[in-house]
Design a protein around this motif. Structure first.
Motif, short mmCIF file in Angstrom:
data_model
loop_
_atom_site.label_atom_id
_atom_site.label_comp_id
_atom_site.label_asym_id
_atom_site.label_seq_id
_atom_site.Cartn_x
_atom_site.Cartn_y
_atom_site.Cartn_z
N ALA A 1 48.62 44.29 52.47
CA ALA A 1 48.37 45.44 52.10
C ALA A 1 49.53 46.02 50.83
N ALA A 2 50.60 45.53 51.34
CA ALA A 2 52.00 45.87 50.54
C ALA A 2 51.94 44.90 49.21
N GLY A 3 50.96 44.14 48.87
CA GLY A 3 50.99 43.35 47.64
C GLY A 3 51.44 41.97 47.69
N ALA A 4 51.52 41.50 48.94
CA ALA A 4 51.99 40.15 49.19
C ALA A 4 51.00 39.11 48.23
N ALA A 5 49.88 39.49 48.11
CA ALA A 5 48.99 38.43 47.54
C ALA A 5 48.87 38.60 46.10
N ARG A 6 48.58 37.62 45.27
CA ARG A 6 48.44 37.63 43.93
C ARG A 6 46.84 37.32 43.89
N TRP A 7 45.94 38.17 43.80
CA TRP A 7 44.45 37.92 43.78
C TRP A 7 43.80 37.59 42.52
N CYS A 8 43.06 36.23 42.48
CA CYS A 8 42.53 35.81 41.19
C CYS A 8 40.89 35.68 41.41
N GLU A 9 40.27 36.09 40.54
CA GLU A 9 38.79 35.93 40.78
C GLU A 9 38.54 34.67 40.60
N LEU A 10 37.39 34.34 41.79
CA LEU A 10 36.77 33.33 42.00
C LEU A 10 35.26 33.18 41.61
N LEU A 11 34.72 34.51 42.16
CA LEU A 11 33.18 34.73 41.86
C LEU A 11 33.34 36.15 41.17
N PRO A 12 32.61 36.18 39.80
CA PRO A 12 32.54 37.54 39.46
C PRO A 12 31.36 38.23 40.08
N ARG A 13 31.61 39.53 39.71
CA ARG A 13 30.58 40.50 40.36
C ARG A 13 28.91 39.95 40.18
N SER A 14 28.45 39.75 41.25
CA SER A 14 26.95 39.07 41.12
C SER A 14 26.12 39.74 42.04
N PRO A 15 24.89 40.02 41.65
CA PRO A 15 23.70 40.64 42.54
C PRO A 15 23.25 40.09 43.72
N LEU A 16 22.98 40.86 44.69
CA LEU A 16 22.60 40.36 46.02
C LEU A 16 21.30 40.73 46.10
N ALA A 17 20.42 39.81 46.88
CA ALA A 17 19.32 40.17 47.07
C ALA A 17 19.05 40.40 48.55
N SER A 18 18.21 41.56 49.08
CA SER A 18 18.24 41.94 50.24
C SER A 18 17.50 41.12 51.30
N ASP A 19 17.91 41.03 52.71
CA ASP A 19 17.16 40.05 53.60
C ASP A 19 17.01 38.63 53.31
N ALA A 20 18.15 38.10 52.62
CA ALA A 20 18.11 36.93 52.13
C ALA A 20 19.36 36.20 51.90
N GLU A 21 19.44 34.84 52.06
CA GLU A 21 20.78 34.00 51.92
C GLU A 21 21.05 33.80 50.30
N ASN A 22 22.05 34.55 50.03
CA ASN A 22 22.49 34.36 48.51
C ASN A 22 23.33 33.38 48.50
N ARG A 23 23.10 32.56 47.67
CA ARG A 23 24.15 31.10 47.29
C ARG A 23 24.80 31.17 45.76
N PHE A 24 25.93 31.10 45.94
CA PHE A 24 26.81 30.87 44.66
C PHE A 24 27.68 29.87 44.18
N PRO A 25 27.49 29.05 43.43
CA PRO A 25 28.78 28.15 43.20
C PRO A 25 29.95 28.75 42.58
N ILE A 26 31.06 28.24 43.18
CA ILE A 26 32.35 28.88 42.58
C ILE A 26 32.72 27.98 41.75
N LEU A 27 32.89 28.45 40.24
CA LEU A 27 33.25 27.41 39.39
C LEU A 27 34.51 27.55 38.88
N GLN A 28 35.37 28.81 39.41
CA GLN A 28 36.56 29.21 39.05
C GLN A 28 37.62 28.59 40.20
N GLU A 29 38.59 28.16 39.85
CA GLU A 29 39.81 27.88 40.74
C GLU A 29 40.96 28.76 40.38
N LEU A 30 41.90 28.72 41.59
CA LEU A 30 43.24 29.47 41.32
C LEU A 30 43.80 28.87 40.21
#
Length: 346
Positions: A116-145
């Motif tokens: 919480a104090a900022g020990a982590a340097r967060w990097c985006e792996l999955l951009p904001r992506s829409p979700l479907a209700s009552d479903a398994e939402n599957r997303f490939p992660i194409l980005q690495e650290l």
């Protein structure tokens, strides 16, 4: 690997591997810990708590101000995420509109306060992506650290703006602790060369109708039949098999085949081959096809197995030299809880 292959990798966030949800900004309706629970989410008709409908997942209150909800996950094994399953099963009118995922590489065991104090340097792996209700939402992660960041150890899972998610699965490639491996090689320690925590992987299997092939190399003893690899009853010729990539190249000196909990459905016998094929075999049927032409050598000849027994083999093993892969055969079918390939790093 193609983006559709990512489900062949281990779930790096699994509770069985030590994964945990460390913190969440809100969990009013359902606790954050449910995100990583094993098994499929369930629905209890008519079940309510003092805060609302009982739901099998993580669910936040309705947000009335700007912003979004989030939780922080510590991966059970550090690695490279390849794909994520965001399961919104049973969340119909209360699922998030979208989600995103960030990763960080951290050493040691930072506390929630340090994160919480900022020990982590967060990097985006999955951009904001829409979700479907009552479903398994599957997303490939194409980005690495970014290069130099090291393997991913923690994730920040964001939902927009609020709502409920039943399960989060983060499939990826384990990156073992290199310093630990080098030290083990220097001092000649015996290690389980196939262990998931050392980067071992069950690449493919002939069948896994009742139990996943990945259970074979999980840490700890099998918890029950549900926690092992089990095939359907074979009605034709042939036998079942599993193909493993060792976490590190080494010489196998002892083998453990654990049929604990498999009493009326243990295999009649088993055998084991090894191959030295560096650079081959990632995961899935394509990798298995690549390894067909590998120089396989018999390590354990066909040997009878007993039900509900932890079998240890050493004197029975043939000299086989260094290996990078193993092929485990069951005759004709059945279930095995764990397979351990103890040896020394080459």
């Amino acid at each position: 690997m193609t983006p559709t292959d990512w489900s062949q990798w281990l779930d790096l966030a699994s509770e069985r591997l030590g994964g945990a949800v460390l913190a969440a900004n809100d969990e009013f309706f359902a606790p954050k810990e449910s995100l990583l629970k094993p098994g499929k989410p369930v629905f209890r008709e008519g079940a309510y708590t003092e805060r609302g409908k009982w739901m099998d997942g993580w669910e936040t209150r309705r947000r009335r101000e700007a912003g979004h909800d989030w939780c922080i996950v510590r991966l059970g094994l550090q690695g490279v995420p390849r794909g994520v399953l965001v399961d919104c099963t049973h969340f119909r009118g209360n699922h998030p509109e979208a989600c995103s995922l960030e990763g960080a590489s951290l050493t040691g065991h930072p506390s929630v306060a340090e994160l919480a104090a900022g020990a982590a340097r967060w990097c985006e792996l999955l951009p904001r992506s829409p979700l479907a209700s009552d479903a398994e939402n599957r997303f490939p992660i194409l980005q690495e650290l970014p290069e130099g960041e090291g393997p991913c150890t923690h994730l920040r899972f964001n939902i927009y703006p609020d709502g409920g998610v039943a399960r989060l699965r983060v499939h990826g490639e384990v990156v073992p602790d290199r310093e630990r491996l080098l030290h083990a090689a220097r001092v000649g320690w015996e290690v389980d060369l196939a262990a998931a925590e050392l980067g071992g992987l069950v690449i493919d299997a002939s069948d896994m109708f009742f139990g996943s092939r990945h259970h074979l190399i999980l840490p700890g003893p099998p918890l029950g039949m549900h926690d092992g690899w089990e095939t359907r009853r074979r009605r034709g010729p042939g036998h079942d098999w599993a193909l493993l990539r060792l976490g590190a190249r080494g010489r196998v000196e002892r083998v453990e085949v654990d049929t604990s909990h498999f009493k009326g459905n243990a295999p009649e016998s088993c055998s084991l081959e090894v191959a030295d094929a560096p650079g081959l075999g990632s995961a899935g049927p394509a990798a298995a096809a690549q390894l067909e032409a590998a120089p396989w050598r018999e390590l354990l000849p066909r040997t009878r197995l007993q039900p509900h027994t932890r079998h240890l083999f050493a004197a029975e093993l043939a000299p086989a030299g260094p290996a990078t892969h193993a092929r485990f055969h069951l005759y004709p079918d059945g279930g095995v809880g764990r397979l351990r390939l103890f040896g020394r790093l080459a």
